[in-house]
Write a protein that holds these residues in place. Structure first.
Motif, mmCIF file in Angstrom:
data_model
loop_
_atom_site.group_PDB
_atom_site.id
_atom_site.type_symbol
_atom_site.label_atom_id
_atom_site.label_comp_id
_atom_site.label_asym_id
_atom_site.label_seq_id
_atom_site.Cartn_x
_atom_site.Cartn_y
_atom_site.Cartn_z
ATOM 1 N N MET A 96 28.000 -1.580 19.283
ATOM 2 C CA MET A 96 27.359 -0.286 19.511
ATOM 3 C C MET A 96 27.716 0.704 18.400
ATOM 4 N N LEU A 97 28.989 0.712 17.993
ATOM 5 C CA LEU A 97 29.419 1.595 16.913
ATOM 6 C C LEU A 97 28.759 1.213 15.591
ATOM 7 N N LEU A 118 21.544 1.903 12.143
ATOM 8 C CA LEU A 118 20.143 2.242 12.387
ATOM 9 C C LEU A 118 19.678 3.441 11.554
ATOM 10 N N PRO A 119 20.424 4.545 11.507
ATOM 11 C CA PRO A 119 20.005 5.627 10.610
ATOM 12 C C PRO A 119 20.003 5.209 9.149
ATOM 13 N N ALA A 120 20.939 4.332 8.771
ATOM 14 C CA ALA A 120 20.965 3.856 7.384
ATOM 15 C C ALA A 120 19.720 3.042 7.069
ATOM 16 N N ALA A 127 12.300 7.591 13.453
ATOM 17 C CA ALA A 127 12.356 8.059 14.836
ATOM 18 C C ALA A 127 13.275 7.181 15.684
ATOM 19 N N ALA A 128 13.048 5.867 15.631
ATOM 20 C CA ALA A 128 13.838 4.961 16.463
ATOM 21 C C ALA A 128 15.283 4.888 15.986
ATOM 22 N N GLY A 129 15.473 4.794 14.665
ATOM 23 C CA GLY A 129 16.828 4.698 14.140
ATOM 24 C C GLY A 129 17.667 5.915 14.458
ATOM 25 N N PHE A 152 23.276 4.573 21.122
ATOM 26 C CA PHE A 152 24.253 3.494 21.028
ATOM 27 C C PHE A 152 25.659 4.038 20.795
ATOM 28 N N GLY A 153 25.759 5.108 19.995
ATOM 29 C CA GLY A 153 27.063 5.717 19.770
ATOM 30 C C GLY A 153 27.647 6.277 21.057
#
Length: 206
Positions: free
Chosen positions: A87-88, A94-96, A135-137, A144-145
């Motif tokens: 999750m971490l 995902l943003p990356a 959007a999803a990331g 998830f964080g």
């Protein structure tokens, strides 16, 4: 009949510089993901946790500050579960990946402009994929964080329920900015789709 328009040398240099910068940022984002994976799956993991707040005496003692409390704290966790680790990792990855997608669009658009053909069939699709990634990331990375931190709190509470005095069982301060950027990119994708159609119709008349 396909026609291309030559760009000036100055414009070509600027577009090439932007495309190169986009590639560099994408590579840096991927390196950050790999580095984050090594950190998350290490023996000890440092996690920034939202705290319920406590007296920050050292800061509050400074001249001009009436009171001070902390809202976040970094903890070093041992024996972290595999689920929390993943999750971490997804929180940062995902943003990356969304950054990589936007940089890919910037690179492809720069190359297309250099070649004088910005309205390609693949451009709207590429921008649309980037919009979904942004959007999803951005949103799922935050979720998830929050799940990872909830799992950490639950694990710590198993041995000492006093942990709830410092950390909430689940905390999510959702930032909707990625969703807004995703919508904006989706509109750009639609604009490029219409531009491609108009360009094809115009070329059919020539």
């Amino acid at each position: 009949m396909n026609r291309t328009r030559n760009v000036s040398r100055a414009d070509g240099f600027g577009l090439g510089l932007i495309a190169t910068g986009a590639v560099s940022v994408a590579i840096a984002a991927l390196v950050a993901v790999v580095r984050g994976a090594f950190e998350v799956f290490g023996a000890e993991v440092t996690v920034r946790m939202p705290a319920d707040g406590g007296d920050a005496a050292a800061v509050g003692a400074l001249d001009g500050i009436r009171t001070a409390v902390y809202s976040q704290t970094d903890i070093v966790v041992e024996q972290l579960s595999a689920g929390a680790r993943w999750m971490l990792l997804l929180e940062g990855a995902l943003p990356a990946l969304a950054t990589v997608g936007v940089c890919a669009v910037a690179w492809w658009l720069g190359v297309s402009l250099i070649r004088g053909r910005p309205f390609r069939k693949t451009m709207s699709t590429t921008i649309g994929v980037a919009a979904c990634l942004v959007a999803a990331g951005g949103l799922f990375g935050q979720i998830f964080g929050a799940i990872a931190r909830a799992m950490i709190v639950d694990r710590l509470a198993a041995s000492d329920d006093g942990v709830y005095d410092f950390f909430a069982a689940f905390s999510l301060d959702l930032d909707l900015a990625p969703l807004g950027w995703g919508f904006a990119l989706a509109l750009v994708a639609m604009a490029f789709s219409w531009g491609t159609r108009l360009q094809r119709e115009t070329e059919g008349l020539v």
